[in-house]
Write a protein that holds these residues in place. Structure first.
Motif, mmCIF file in Angstrom:
data_model
loop_
_atom_site.group_PDB
_atom_site.id
_atom_site.type_symbol
_atom_site.label_atom_id
_atom_site.label_comp_id
_atom_site.label_asym_id
_atom_site.label_seq_id
_atom_site.Cartn_x
_atom_site.Cartn_y
_atom_site.Cartn_z
ATOM 1 N N ARG A 184 -16.044 -14.007 -24.917
ATOM 2 C CA ARG A 184 -16.328 -12.672 -24.577
ATOM 3 C C ARG A 184 -15.654 -11.394 -25.232
ATOM 4 N N TYR A 185 -14.326 -11.548 -25.527
ATOM 5 C CA TYR A 185 -13.421 -10.431 -26.020
ATOM 6 C C TYR A 185 -12.936 -10.726 -27.199
ATOM 7 N N ASP A 186 -12.897 -9.410 -27.987
ATOM 8 C CA ASP A 186 -12.220 -9.806 -29.405
ATOM 9 C C ASP A 186 -10.653 -9.881 -29.308
ATOM 10 N N SER A 187 -10.130 -9.585 -28.321
ATOM 11 C CA SER A 187 -8.594 -9.321 -28.554
ATOM 12 C C SER A 187 -8.123 -9.336 -26.995
ATOM 13 N N SER A 188 -6.843 -9.524 -26.700
ATOM 14 C CA SER A 188 -6.233 -9.688 -25.631
ATOM 15 C C SER A 188 -5.353 -8.240 -25.470
ATOM 16 N N ALA A 189 -5.776 -7.473 -26.352
ATOM 17 C CA ALA A 189 -5.068 -6.082 -26.188
ATOM 18 C C ALA A 189 -6.298 -5.039 -26.559
ATOM 19 N N LEU A 190 -5.454 -3.816 -26.115
ATOM 20 C CA LEU A 190 -6.029 -2.408 -26.479
ATOM 21 C C LEU A 190 -7.365 -2.265 -25.643
ATOM 22 N N THR A 191 -8.598 -3.090 -25.923
ATOM 23 C CA THR A 191 -9.776 -2.949 -25.137
ATOM 24 C C THR A 191 -10.185 -4.252 -24.121
ATOM 25 N N TYR A 192 -9.159 -4.788 -23.946
ATOM 26 C CA TYR A 192 -9.367 -5.858 -22.752
ATOM 27 C C TYR A 192 -9.148 -5.337 -21.640
ATOM 28 N N PRO A 193 -10.160 -5.510 -20.765
ATOM 29 C CA PRO A 193 -10.038 -4.413 -19.565
ATOM 30 C C PRO A 193 -8.893 -4.885 -18.808
ATOM 31 N N ASN A 194 -8.238 -3.975 -18.101
ATOM 32 C CA ASN A 194 -7.015 -4.145 -17.233
ATOM 33 C C ASN A 194 -7.672 -4.444 -15.756
ATOM 34 N N ALA A 195 -9.073 -4.674 -15.748
ATOM 35 C CA ALA A 195 -9.589 -5.126 -14.349
ATOM 36 C C ALA A 195 -9.005 -6.663 -14.270
ATOM 37 N N ASN A 196 -9.019 -7.115 -15.611
ATOM 38 C CA ASN A 196 -8.461 -8.674 -15.440
ATOM 39 C C ASN A 196 -7.126 -8.861 -15.262
ATOM 40 N N PHE A 197 -6.270 -7.789 -14.853
ATOM 41 C CA PHE A 197 -4.921 -7.686 -14.707
ATOM 42 C C PHE A 197 -4.772 -7.854 -13.054
ATOM 43 N N ASP A 198 -3.970 -8.527 -12.361
ATOM 44 C CA ASP A 198 -3.893 -9.058 -11.001
ATOM 45 C C ASP A 198 -2.392 -8.281 -10.654
ATOM 46 N N PRO A 199 -2.376 -7.332 -10.240
ATOM 47 C CA PRO A 199 -0.882 -6.939 -9.935
ATOM 48 C C PRO A 199 0.046 -7.576 -9.289
#
Lengths: 272, 387
Positions: free
Chosen positions: B21-36
């Motif tokens: 689904r994603y071409d990178s873990s950086a830059l454009t990888y949505p930070n909705a995927n980050f759980d604070p």
């Protein structure tokens, strides 16, 4: 086209050499290329020359066969650069036609020195900051997505030979062109926030042309140019994407030539 | 040989469909995927790991800077270094480094490193990096100015650290009418500088000229050998023999009680690191003007490829990871030492991708107690191999 076979020439400026193609005869037309299209005399150029114009198509600093001009690092430098080019060519007044990135240069040149222009033609010009109509980031697009963005009817992506390695010189030449582009427009991205408020200074007759299916620079940009440049007219070319003079060269040449003829006769009338 | 424990602080919780689904873990990888909440516990765990390395006798603990990425969660390495100043007592605190190519105000870096130097009692090492390709997108810094901004920021920072007189600065990228930093660093003339190299001859010469530590980034052994040789040659051209301690080999290391256990645990971790954490498009790796034409030609001619196609076995064979029991790891590092023509510092990445805290702690402990003593005698000036 053989009648209007171009010559490749170099202009010596203080900062380096400018390569240009020149073909046809008639009133001089300075053609400012887009991010793509440097270093080539294309069908579009030939048809415009064939319509009775002296078409001068330089490579921007750092593109194709022009030198790097490392001190040209922002749009204001490019404007002075093209004033130097006009001086070196000994041309007091020219028609200026610019496409996309070159259209942005053309608009800035017209703002700064409208008296040097017989007319201004903007082909889906960049340069405006319209946050509600953003321009996608061409620097981040993989080649297939770039083609989809630039063409109404994208050409097939050439299939790479299995195991083939790209020719290093070709890769380096493309990287040099992109670097020259990024030097000017990485940020602000393809825009000058101050340009809008200066467009009222343009007094040259102006035509704004947009392709019907521009997926890179939304048509709102062309409309804003039309709204802000006094007396500007608008034309659309059907079934065409942002790669205007690659996808519909004949139509673009026809629209531009027709406007230049009008501008020519209006000027000669005004001069009498 | 000196040993440091380097942390990237990855965010390992990528979704199952990440690869497609994603071409990178950086830059454009949505930070909705980050759980604070998960992020907060990771920070706590990762700082514990760095502190544990200090307790185990590592010579240094190292952090670095990355932006907008699951690959590394340290937009500000100086904040992590500040936390470490109060919870470590022996190890050097290595900031490897501040990405001065993308900083808007390099004087701030001079100030923060000076603060860290005081807070740590003179234990800080100051790495400078340009910032990697995607970060020029992430912070909207023109990559065509990268080299110029890096060079100028470096010159400004070193002068700000060392000058005892107020001065003015007029450069291509920065202008300051008053440079007069408070505090000044405690180390004299200034904290040691580390520079990572990836093949640029300009960087080798720059490091050799200033006698800075030249550190490798992850690459196959023959390529790293060329870089180290280039640095040694640059020193030799300047009329001195490079001190091995100024050559730092950086590599992911995983140690477990047996080879079988080590490989079973390291495989998914390294595949995460190289195939997911470092997943990028070519456009992100090399934005326009980021590389000089000469460097780009060098990279293209070297045939260096992205990591995507490298299998776990390839990575081990190429020296891009060292895995095994303590004796296997010591033996492999000895052979890499020979293959690389020697080095005096090993910067190990022990917390790799989704490794658990228990795995990392055990690996670090085995390395410190069983591998470090074996290798300690290597890489000091008197046994420097001929260049």
């Amino acid at each position: 086209m053989p009648d209007d076979a171009p010559t490749g020439e170099y202009l010596e400026l203080t900062g380096g050499r400018v390569h240009l193609f020149r073909g046809g005869s008639g009133e001089p037309v300075l053609f400012l290329h887009a991010a793509g299209g440097a270093g080539a005399w294309l069908e579009f150029h030939g048809q415009l020359a064939g319509a009775g114009f002296d078409v001068i198509a330089p490579d921007h600093p750092g593109f194709a066969m022009s030198d790097d001009f490392p001190l040209v690092e922002a749009m204001d430098d490019l404007v002075y650069h093209y004033l130097d080019v006009l001086d070196a060519l000994g041309l007091e007044r020219v028609h200026v036609v610019g496409a996309s990135f070159g259209g942005w240069i053309a608009a800035e040149l017209a703002v700064a020195a409208s008296h040097r222009l017989r007319s201004l033609t903007l082909l889906s010009a960049a340069g405006l900051r319209l946050p509600e109509h953003p321009v996608p980031d061409i620097f981040l697009m993989p080649p297939p997505r770039l083609l989809e963005t630039l063409f109404h009817d994208p050409p097939p992506v050439p299939a790479a030979e299995p195991g083939a390695t790209p020719d290093i010189d070709t890769v380096l030449a493309a990287y040099r062109d992109t670097t020259a582009l990024a030097r000017i427009c990485w940020t602000p991205y393809l825009n000058n926030p101050k340009l809008e408020r200066r467009l009222h200074r343009i007094s040259a007759p102006t035509l704004v042309v947009a392709p019907s299916d521009d997926r890179l620079i939304p048509v709102a940009h062309a409309q804003r140019y039309v709204a802000l440049i006094p007396g500007a007219r608008f034309a659309e070319v059907a079934d065409c994407g942002h790669a205007m003079y690659f996808e519909r060269p004949a139509e673009f040449a026809r629209v531009v030539a027709s406007f230049l003829h009008t501008a020519q006769s209006a000027l000669s009338g005004a001069n009498q | 040989m000196k040993f440091s424990f380097f942390h990237l602080m990855p965010y390992p919780y990528l979704p199952d469909d990440f690869d497609t689904r994603y071409d990178s873990s950086a830059l454009t990888y949505p930070n909705a995927n980050f759980d604070p909440k998960l992020g907060a516990s990771l920070y706590s765990r990762y700082l514990d790991e760095l502190e544990y390395a200090d307790q185990l006798g590592f010579d240094g603990v190292a952090v670095n800077e990355h932006h907008q990425s699951a690959y590394g969660l340290m937009p500000s390495p100086n904040l992590m270094a500040a936390a470490l100043t109060r919870r470590t007592s022996q190890a050097r605190i290595m900031v490897l480094g501040n990405a001065i190519g993308i900083r808007g105000n390099p004087l701030r870096v001079a100030e923060e490193i000076a603060m860290l130097d005081l807070m740590s009692g003179g234990r800080v090492d100051s790495g400078f990096v340009r910032g990697i390709g995607w970060e020029y997108f992430a912070h909207s810094i023109n990559p065509t100015k990268s080299r110029s901004r890096f060079d100028e920021a470096h010159d400004l920072i070193v002068k700000a650290w060392t000058s005892e007189e107020m001065f003015s600065w007029y450069g291509a990228n920065y202008e300051y009418r008053y440079v007069n930093i408070w505090p000044r660093p405690v180390q004299s003339p200034h904290p040691p500088v580390y520079i990572p190299g990836a093949g640029s001859t300009e960087t080798m010469k720059f490091c050799a000229l200033h006698r800075y530590t030249y550190m490798s980034v992850y690459a196959p052994t023959p390529i790293v050998r060329r870089w180290f040789d280039g640095y040694r040659q640059a020193a030799s051209d300047l009329g001195y023999v490079a001190d091995p301690e100024k050559i730092a080999f950086s590599v992911p290391v995983y140690v477990a009680d047996t080879d079988a256990q080590a490989h079973a645990e390291a495989r998914p971790a390294l595949e995460w690191l190289y195939h997911r954490g470092l997943k990028q498009t070519p456009q992100m790796v090399t934005p326009p003007g980021y590389m000089s034409p000469g460097s780009l030609r060098g990279v293209l001619m070297s045939g260096m490829r992205g990591f995507a196609g490298a299998s776990y076995e390839d990575l081990l064979a190429a020296g891009q990871a060292v895995v095994g029991s303590p004796s296997s790891v010591a033996a492999r590092l000895r052979s890499l030492y020979a293959e690389l023509g020697g080095f005096g510092q090993l910067i190990g990445l022990f917390a790799i991708g989704p490794s658990t805290h228990e795995q990392v702690a055990r690996s670090t402990e085995l390395f410190a107690t069983e591998v470090m003593p074996e290798l300690r005698p290597l890489g000091v000036a008197e046994d420097a191999p001929p260049t």
